[in-house]
Scaffold this motif. Structure first.
Motif, PDB file in Angstrom:
ATOM      1  N   TYR A   1       0.769  -1.331   0.030  1.00 54.93           N
ATOM      2  CA  TYR A   1       0.202   0.203   0.026  1.00 54.93           C
ATOM      3  C   TYR A   1       0.901   1.121  -0.083  1.00 54.93           C
ATOM      4  O   TYR A   1       0.847   1.989   0.914  1.00 54.93           O
ATOM      5  CB  TYR A   1      -1.013   0.102   1.321  1.00 54.93           C
ATOM      6  CG  TYR A   1      -1.901  -1.055   1.359  1.00 54.93           C
ATOM      7  CD1 TYR A   1      -3.319  -0.705   0.502  1.00 54.93           C
ATOM      8  CD2 TYR A   1      -1.924  -2.260   1.545  1.00 54.93           C
ATOM      9  CE1 TYR A   1      -4.154  -1.856   0.460  1.00 54.93           C
ATOM     10  CE2 TYR A   1      -2.710  -3.338   1.598  1.00 54.93           C
ATOM     11  CZ  TYR A   1      -3.948  -3.013   0.832  1.00 54.93           C
ATOM     12  OH  TYR A   1      -4.735  -4.146   0.966  1.00 54.93           O
ATOM     13  N   PRO A   2       1.839   1.125  -0.819  1.00 54.09           N
ATOM     14  CA  PRO A   2       2.823   2.592  -1.213  1.00 54.09           C
ATOM     15  C   PRO A   2       1.728   4.086  -1.234  1.00 54.09           C
ATOM     16  O   PRO A   2       0.773   3.664  -2.186  1.00 54.09           O
ATOM     17  CB  PRO A   2       3.490   2.156  -2.128  1.00 54.09           C
ATOM     18  CG  PRO A   2       3.069   1.202  -3.048  1.00 54.09           C
ATOM     19  CD  PRO A   2       2.082   0.466  -2.072  1.00 54.09           C
ATOM     20  N   ILE A   3       2.146   4.951  -0.890  1.00 50.31           N
ATOM     21  CA  ILE A   3       1.549   6.056  -1.192  1.00 50.31           C
ATOM     22  C   ILE A   3       2.412   7.422  -1.616  1.00 50.31           C
ATOM     23  O   ILE A   3       3.838   7.344  -1.261  1.00 50.31           O
ATOM     24  CB  ILE A   3       0.577   6.644  -0.071  1.00 50.31           C
ATOM     25  CG1 ILE A   3       1.351   6.925   1.106  1.00 50.31           C
ATOM     26  CG2 ILE A   3      -0.466   5.580   0.139  1.00 50.31           C
ATOM     27  CD1 ILE A   3       0.437   7.532   2.429  1.00 50.31           C
ATOM     28  N   ASN A   4       2.015   8.329  -2.194  1.00 53.17           N
ATOM     29  CA  ASN A   4       3.001   9.368  -2.649  1.00 53.17           C
ATOM     30  C   ASN A   4       4.189   8.843  -3.394  1.00 53.17           C
ATOM     31  O   ASN A   4       4.086   8.071  -4.263  1.00 53.17           O
ATOM     32  CB  ASN A   4       3.157  10.186  -1.496  1.00 53.17           C
ATOM     33  CG  ASN A   4       1.988  10.663  -0.925  1.00 53.17           C
ATOM     34  OD1 ASN A   4       1.278  11.196  -1.563  1.00 53.17           O
ATOM     35  ND2 ASN A   4       1.829  10.886   0.389  1.00 53.17           N
ATOM     36  N   GLU A   5       5.315   9.151  -2.814  1.00 58.72           N
ATOM     37  CA  GLU A   5       6.543   8.753  -3.405  1.00 58.72           C
ATOM     38  C   GLU A   5       7.018   7.270  -2.882  1.00 58.72           C
ATOM     39  O   GLU A   5       8.235   6.896  -3.598  1.00 58.72           O
ATOM     40  CB  GLU A   5       7.862   9.775  -3.156  1.00 58.72           C
ATOM     41  CG  GLU A   5       8.079   9.811  -1.871  1.00 58.72           C
ATOM     42  CD  GLU A   5       7.338  10.783  -0.981  1.00 58.72           C
ATOM     43  OE1 GLU A   5       8.022  11.668  -0.088  1.00 58.72           O
ATOM     44  OE2 GLU A   5       6.245  10.944  -1.330  1.00 58.72           O
ATOM     45  N   GLU A   6       6.372   6.675  -2.103  1.00 56.60           N
ATOM     46  CA  GLU A   6       6.881   5.226  -1.767  1.00 56.60           C
ATOM     47  C   GLU A   6       6.684   4.568  -2.721  1.00 56.60           C
ATOM     48  O   GLU A   6       5.789   4.659  -3.524  1.00 56.60           O
ATOM     49  CB  GLU A   6       6.059   4.869  -0.410  1.00 56.60           C
ATOM     50  CG  GLU A   6       6.024   5.937   0.650  1.00 56.60           C
ATOM     51  CD  GLU A   6       5.002   5.375   1.779  1.00 56.60           C
ATOM     52  OE1 GLU A   6       4.952   6.006   2.699  1.00 56.60           O
ATOM     53  OE2 GLU A   6       4.293   4.378   1.349  1.00 56.60           O
ATOM     54  N   VAL A   7       7.587   3.115  -2.800  1.00 52.11           N
ATOM     55  CA  VAL A   7       7.213   2.106  -3.493  1.00 52.11           C
ATOM     56  C   VAL A   7       7.306   0.878  -2.634  1.00 52.11           C
ATOM     57  O   VAL A   7       7.551   1.006  -1.594  1.00 52.11           O
ATOM     58  CB  VAL A   7       8.687   2.067  -4.638  1.00 52.11           C
ATOM     59  CG1 VAL A   7       8.416   3.145  -5.657  1.00 52.11           C
ATOM     60  CG2 VAL A   7      10.048   2.066  -3.852  1.00 52.11           C
ATOM     61  N   ALA A   8       7.015  -0.149  -3.462  1.00 54.64           N
ATOM     62  CA  ALA A   8       6.543  -1.277  -2.577  1.00 54.64           C
ATOM     63  C   ALA A   8       8.006  -1.779  -1.890  1.00 54.64           C
ATOM     64  O   ALA A   8       7.899  -2.331  -0.630  1.00 54.64           O
ATOM     65  CB  ALA A   8       6.173  -2.499  -3.408  1.00 54.64           C
TER      66      ALA A   8
END
Length: 991
Positions: free
Chosen positions: A628-635
């Motif tokens: 559930y990554p959001i914004n600039e996050e990656v898995a």
């Protein structure tokens, strides 16, 4: 004065000795060339191999060599042609010269194989050998009828083969023996090796388990043998910094000629280089006694009938073997004896200053440590020269700190055998029993090895990363308990859990455990967690985590009460294997309940006392993959859930704080005031110290866990760096515990101000754990923050509690399932949250695109609420599709629902329409719920070619419900919903 500090010590020696790299070259196959008669006479009854084998066994040595016999050289050449040999031993026949001729020939053909001549000795033989060309022979020995000589020959050659690596690379010490008399060195070497090997058996008891003990025996001092002055000088020049002592004859060759003072000259040269080197001088000439003793050398008379015993005593006394004898330097009288490393640690502050200074300045301490293969400590002690009596306090500090750090380092990454007299404050991980450690036990042992391989864990930005002190009751204890109490008939029956637990509580534990538990109480002065560690738990392919019980018992002054509670907790965990939920889970996973074995972890509970309750500053769970990554996050950035107090709060679904360790500054739950007030922790879990002594254990393992309001915990100072304050008047959150207002658990000072490096440390654990395990992992952890962390270099301690592979079946997704043509799809998203294949969904609830009017969104919310209630009542999941942002407080941006109004949805879809394009929310309004319940979330924008939505297909299906704004379609067969959270792709395939 030497400046000794912790950082200097850790830099110097916190590196284990690579015992496994020692003795890499071994003698496994020996070719014995002798006539049958000579071989028989040599062996007395023809069993040389058996005698050598038993000699190896008695000395606890591994890999005894195999012997092959050849009656003559013709047979010898045949054997050499068909088999690889590591050593050749030849016994000369009538023609002594033949042996030396053939030796030169074999040396030309097989130069790598050592060749030893073994002969019964006489003056005639000695005279003939003196006239022979010994070019092809490594050593000549005199056979005296003792099989110990064969052992000594093998060990001498193995020492020579391994000297360069073991001494120069690893730090093993050596003894130089200089002797040219074949008769004499054939007598001395067996005694010397026998003594050294027995000493290595004694110092190997410092090891923590049998495997470690066998490895430590490889660290015994080597014997470097020289027969003339030049050979001796070459050995000293090469290995001089690693010599324990020298044993030397006086008369031996120099430049090919016998020199009556060669030994004294060599000893003087050594003492000039190293004033404290122990030197033993042997001679048959009595006049050499005064020469030796006047120089401070030990003298032994070769003519003495007690020479072997004299040599053992001299080596033991002066080369650092046996007990360390503390003497008064002025009188030479014995003050105390120290038997082992623990004894030195205990007594270092009791040794008189003048004695300690004397022994350290003359290298006695380092020599004793070297002789016991305690190389890391010995190196440090030897490196520092102490020249003044005033430095005695520094000597004590150095010795004590070295031993403490060494013992911690040695305990780390090793599953020690639990011994009541050995388990102490520096012990880390031990086992009781010989069976398996179980899944969690193996995981903890693996973590301990990871920590040992990464010295940064000792000081990770001011935090020590470690595992709690742990003892595992192996699975054989479970078997013994079940059988001695005949519990299987009750356990495997269908009786209620309470009745099964009652039978287990009335059973007896093996008597040996009682003494072990009492010894454990002497060391662990904190509450003890009694955790399950079954064979199937945390398996790579069977996710059994959380199926069995974990009980916690408080730290009580009354050992009898504490013992009863610990015994009951162990029995209760054993019983939990057979509770109804466990049996049901076993059936669901096709496992057989009576094949399950339970190990138990006894582990100190992380935390401190806060008022009347005990708990850590925080606990958490991390995963190396974030679906559930959001914004600039990656898995691949991973995700962490963390909460104040005991970790059971997270397991029970409490409001933990979620963040990506790569992006700790961006926490969704604290990004707005409303979210922080709604989605942060209000209570924490703690262990009550007021557990009544008479309280019976229950099937609920949390019976003595209490919920403490955050506001109450704050008053004790326990949440100092975890709390922010909501200012009612200004409607804002301040990252401070000062002022009036509601206290919020935001971890702001930890994550944003980095008072404690939680994000970096968890990121390290996740990335290192994933690398070491070779697959994505989930970890558990708990930590204690130093109340003075803002000012202190020591920020606190982080305890790594568990590691397991991520193996949920739904997460083992075949990517090919996503590669479907749009003609076969209802939905395709390139911005999808969640992971896995969702099954059993037959209904699609969608806001009709053609009649959509944002002005009617509040009405749609009410209609959706009723539809959702009906689905929940029927326990049927559904897909929810609508334009704009679900849950927006502004109806113009989307349908303004709250989570309870759509909680039955298995997949939620935000769609864009022509003329109605809203930036996707990625489910931020419901993020806590999405992640907690594993709900999928799609963003679809066909207008801008970001995804696909076939509303025409849905419109063509018959509706089971339809209004002006909402339509429901039911499919006979379940839809295929697949999400790859690592790539952010998702589909819904037509039935």
């Amino acid at each position: 004065m030497v400046n000794v500090n912790d950082s200097l010590l850790s830099r110097l020696y916190l590196k284990d000795t690579a015992f496994q790299q020692l003795m890499q070259k071994r003698i496994f196959n020996v070719l014995l060339i002798a006539t049958p008669y000579d071989a028989f006479m040599m062996e007395e009854d023809g069993r040389v191999e058996e005698q050598v084998y038993f000699e190896y066994v008695s000395l606890n040595l591994s890999s005894p060599p195999r012997f092959e016999k050849a009656a003559n050289y013709a047979e010898a050449y045949e054997a050499l042609a068909r088999k690889s040999f590591d050593l050749i031993i030849a016994m000369p026949g009538v023609d002594v010269s033949e042996t030396f001729r053939e030796a030169r020939k074999i040396d030309g053909m097989y130069p790598e194989i050592p060749f030893v001549v073994l002969t019964p000795f006489s003056k005639e033989v000695r005279r003939r050998i003196a006239n022979e060309d010994l070019a092809g022979v490594d050593y000549v020995f005199s056979w005296l009828g003792n099989v110990d000589l064969i052992l000594a020959i093998i060990k001498l050659i193995e020492d020579r083969m391994n000297a360069e690596n073991d001494i120069l690379e690893v730090g093993v010490q050596a003894i130089i023996l200089i002797e040219d008399s074949i008769r004499f060195y054939s007598s001395v070497l067996p005694h010397l090796f026998k003594y050294l090997l027995k000493q290595s058996m004694e110092f190997s008891t410092e090891a923590l388990n049998d495997h470690e003990r066998m490895l430590r025996m490889r660290g015994r001092p080597k014997v470097l043998f020289a027969r003339d002055y030049e050979e001796a000088m070459a050995l000293y020049d090469k290995y001089g910094d690693h010599i324990l002592g020298v044993i030397s004859d006086v008369r031996f060759p120099v430049a090919g000629e016998k020199d009556p003072d060669a030994g004294i000259r060599f000893a003087d040269h050594v003492r000039e280089k190293c004033p404290y080197m122990p030197i033993i001088i042997e001679s048959q000439e009595s006049e050499n006694k005064e020469k030796a003793e006047s120089r401070g050398y030990v003298f032994l008379d070769k003519n003495s009938k007690t020479l072997p015993q004299d040599l053992r005593n001299a080596v033991g006394r002066h080369f650092g073997f046996g007990d360390f004898i503390v003497t008064d330097p002025s009188t030479g009288m014995e003050i105390m004896r120290i038997r082992d490393l623990k004894g030195l640690q205990t007594n270092v502050f009791n040794i008189p200053s003048d004695s300690l200074f004397y022994h350290c300045s003359s290298n006695d301490v380092s020599r004793w440590l070297y002789s016991r293969a305690l190389f890391p400590i010995a190196e440090v002690v030897k490196t520092y020269r102490f020249t003044k009596m005033e430095e005695a306090p520094v000597v004590r500090k150095l010795l004590f700190e070295c031993i403490v750090k060494y013992r911690r380092m040695k305990n780390r990454g090793v599953v020690a055998i639990f011994r009541k007299d050995r388990f102490d404050f520096y012990s880390n991980f031990a086992r009781i029993g010989e069976g398996s450690l179980g899944g969690k036990g193996r995981g903890l042992a693996f973590i301990d090895q990871i920590i040992k391989r990464n010295p940064v864990c000792d000081d990770f930005q001011g935090v020590e990363i470690k595992i709690p002190r742990t003892v595992v009751l192996c699975t054989d204890m479970f078997d013994q308990f079940m059988e001695m109490n005949n519990l299987y008939p009750v356990a495997l029956s269908s009786r209620p859990d309470d009745e099964i637990l009652r039978h287990f509580l009335h059973a007896r534990l093996p008597e040996s455990l009682i003494g072990d538990f009492l010894a454990l109480f002497d060391v662990i002065d904190k509450p003890i967690a009694v955790r399950s560690s079954s064979l199937l738990e945390d398996s790579h392919y069977q996710p059994f985590a959380g199926i069995y019980s974990t009980y916690m018992i408080p730290h009580l002054d009354d050992k009898k009460v504490r013992l009863r509670m610990l015994c009951d907790a162990v029995k209760s965990v054993y019983a939990s294997v057979f509770f109804a939920d466990s049996k049901a889970y076993m059936n669901a996973t096709s496992n057989v309940i009576d094949q399950e074995k339970m190990a138990i972890i006894l582990q100190e509970v992380v935390g401190d006392m806060h008022g009347e309750y005990y708990y850590p500053s925080f606990s958490g769970v991390g995963r190396s993959l974030n679906y559930y990554p959001i914004n600039e996050e990656v898995a691949e950035d991973g995700v962490v859930e963390v909460a104040a107090g005991l970790g059971k709060y997270i397991v029970d679904g409490g409001l933990s704080l979620r963040f990506s360790p790569k992006h700790p500054d961006h926490v969704l739950q604290t990004s707005t005031v409303d979210l922080a007030l709604r989605d942060t922790q209000t209570k924490l879990y703690a262990l009550s110290q007021d557990t009544p002594e008479s309280m019976d254990f229950k099937t609920d393992d949390g019976f003595n866990i209490v919920k403490v309001p955050v506001a109450d915990a704050f008053k004790t100072g326990a949440l100092k760096y975890l709390i922010s304050t909501f200012d009612f008047q200004d409607r804002m959150i301040r990252d401070s515990a000062f002022g009036n207002g509601r206290r919020l658990v935001t971890f702001a000072n930890v994550l944003r101000q980095k008072v404690y490096p939680l994000a970096d440390a968890v990121d390290f654990m996740l990335s290192t754990g994933q690398y070491e395990m070779g697959r994505p992992v989930e970890i558990e952890f708990a930590g204690v923050i130093n109340p003075d962390a803002m000012k202190s270099e020591h920020k606190g301690t982080l305890y790594w509690l568990q590691i397991r592979p991520i193996v949920d079946k739904k997460e083992m997704l075949d990517d090919s399932i996503l590669d479907v043509d749009d003609n076969d799809l209802i939905l395709r998203s390139e911005s999808a949250l969640g992971h896995g294949v969702m099954e059993g969904v037959r209904h699609v609830v969608y806001v009709k695109p053609k009649s959509f009017n944002s002005m009617r969104n509040p009405e749609v919310a009410k209609e959706i609420e009723q539809i959702n209630k009906d689905f929940i009542d029927r326990n049927e999941p559904y897909i929810l599709i609508g334009p704009g942002r679900w849950g927006s407080s502004d109806p113009a941006l989307g349908v303004p629902v709250r989570w309870p109004q759509i909680a039955g949805a298995r997949l939620i879809v935000e769609s864009a329409l022509p003329g109605y394009h809203i930036e996707p929310s990625q489910g931020t309004h419901f993020f806590q719920n999405l992640t907690s319940f594993g709900v999928g979330y799609f963003t679809v924008d066909p207008v801008h070619k970001k995804g696909f939505y076939d509303d025409t297909y849905l419109d063509s299906m018959p509706a089971v419900y339809e209004s002006d704004t909402v339509r429901i379609v039911r499919f006979e067969n379940p839809l295929v919903i697949a999400i790859n959270g690592r790539k952010g792709r998702g589909i819904v395939r037509k039935a």
